[in-house]
Scaffold this motif. Structure first.
Motif, PDB file in Angstrom:
ATOM      1  N   ASN A  33       2.878   0.485  -1.846  1.00 30.18           N
ATOM      2  CA  ASN A  33       3.898  -0.409  -2.406  1.00 30.18           C
ATOM      3  C   ASN A  33       4.088  -0.171  -3.897  1.00 30.18           C
ATOM      4  O   ASN A  33       5.213  -0.184  -4.396  1.00 30.18           O
ATOM      5  N   ASP A  36       5.967   3.077  -4.316  1.00 34.42           N
ATOM      6  CA  ASP A  36       7.393   2.869  -4.016  1.00 34.42           C
ATOM      7  C   ASP A  36       8.099   2.200  -5.189  1.00 34.42           C
ATOM      8  O   ASP A  36       9.192   2.595  -5.573  1.00 34.42           O
ATOM      9  N   LEU A  37       7.471   1.173  -5.751  1.00 33.07           N
ATOM     10  CA  LEU A  37       8.069   0.459  -6.885  1.00 33.07           C
ATOM     11  C   LEU A  37       8.238   1.401  -8.080  1.00 33.07           C
ATOM     12  O   LEU A  37       9.302   1.427  -8.701  1.00 33.07           O
ATOM     13  N   GLU A  40      11.232   3.657  -7.529  1.00 33.59           N
ATOM     14  CA  GLU A  40      12.490   2.948  -7.712  1.00 33.59           C
ATOM     15  C   GLU A  40      12.757   2.696  -9.199  1.00 33.59           C
ATOM     16  O   GLU A  40      13.876   2.855  -9.673  1.00 33.59           O
ATOM     17  N   ILE A  93       7.470  -8.856  -5.911  1.00 31.85           N
ATOM     18  CA  ILE A  93       8.056  -7.546  -6.135  1.00 31.85           C
ATOM     19  C   ILE A  93       7.216  -6.463  -5.453  1.00 31.85           C
ATOM     20  O   ILE A  93       7.729  -5.399  -5.114  1.00 31.85           O
ATOM     21  N   LEU A  94       5.930  -6.712  -5.213  1.00 27.00           N
ATOM     22  CA  LEU A  94       5.071  -5.725  -4.551  1.00 27.00           C
ATOM     23  C   LEU A  94       5.124  -5.809  -3.033  1.00 27.00           C
ATOM     24  O   LEU A  94       4.555  -4.960  -2.357  1.00 27.00           O
ATOM     25  N   THR A  99      10.269  -4.840  -3.308  1.00 24.19           N
ATOM     26  CA  THR A  99      10.475  -3.524  -3.917  1.00 24.19           C
ATOM     27  C   THR A  99      11.802  -2.934  -3.479  1.00 24.19           C
ATOM     28  O   THR A  99      12.531  -2.341  -4.279  1.00 24.19           O
ATOM     29  N   TRP A 112      14.219  -0.550   4.836  1.00 18.81           N
ATOM     30  CA  TRP A 112      12.830  -0.528   4.399  1.00 18.81           C
ATOM     31  C   TRP A 112      11.937  -0.445   5.622  1.00 18.81           C
ATOM     32  O   TRP A 112      12.295  -0.869   6.713  1.00 18.81           O
TER      33      TRP A 112
END
Length: 138
Positions: A33, A36-37, A40, A93-94, A99, A112
């Motif tokens: 995660n 991924d964040l 982005e 957000i995680l 995310t 997702w």
């Protein structure tokens, strides 16, 4: 994640998220995660808080999404991990969904990964965006 759409982050959110990730990785290992964040965040266009369009998802935005598989709507606030609370519809957000949605805009369709495969949803409304309301430091 859907990497075709242009995404925007405020400089303020970008800096706070980078600090959060640095602290998180000191205490925990770098998980999927977080990776991924970071991906982005790095591909996002960074803009001033006063200039981000009101139809883009920023931190602390209240978002309405439609799950395209089930045609149901959900509403939640995108928050930092310490503020997450599913009973209050505050999504971290995680979390994969958190995310996935950051920096996208109303009308975007986002994919997702979930344990059972992939989900698709569309951002149908942003009921509150801090920057659009003059709250530049939430």
């Amino acid at each position: 994640m859907n990497t075709k759409n242009k995404i925007c982050l405020t400089h303020y959110d970008y800096e706070r998220l980078k600090s959060m990730i640095q602290e998180y990785t000191k205490r925990n290992k770098m998980d999927a995660n977080v990776k991924d964040l970071l991906g982005e965040m790095e591909r996002a266009q960074k803009v001033d808080s006063q200039k981000i369009p009101s139809n883009f998802v920023t931190m602390n935005s209240v978002i309405e999404i439609k799950n395209l598989e089930e045609l149901e709507f959900q509403e939640f606030r995108l928050v930092f991990p310490e503020d997450a609370n599913t009973n209050e519809n505050k999504i971290s957000i995680l979390a994969p969904m958190g995310t996935a949605i950051l920096g996208y805009k109303i009308g975007d369709v986002i994919q997702w990964k979930v344990p059972g495969g992939e989900n698709q949803f569309q951002i149908t409304n942003i009921k509150y965006q801090p920057e659009a309301n003059g709250d530049f430091h939430l």
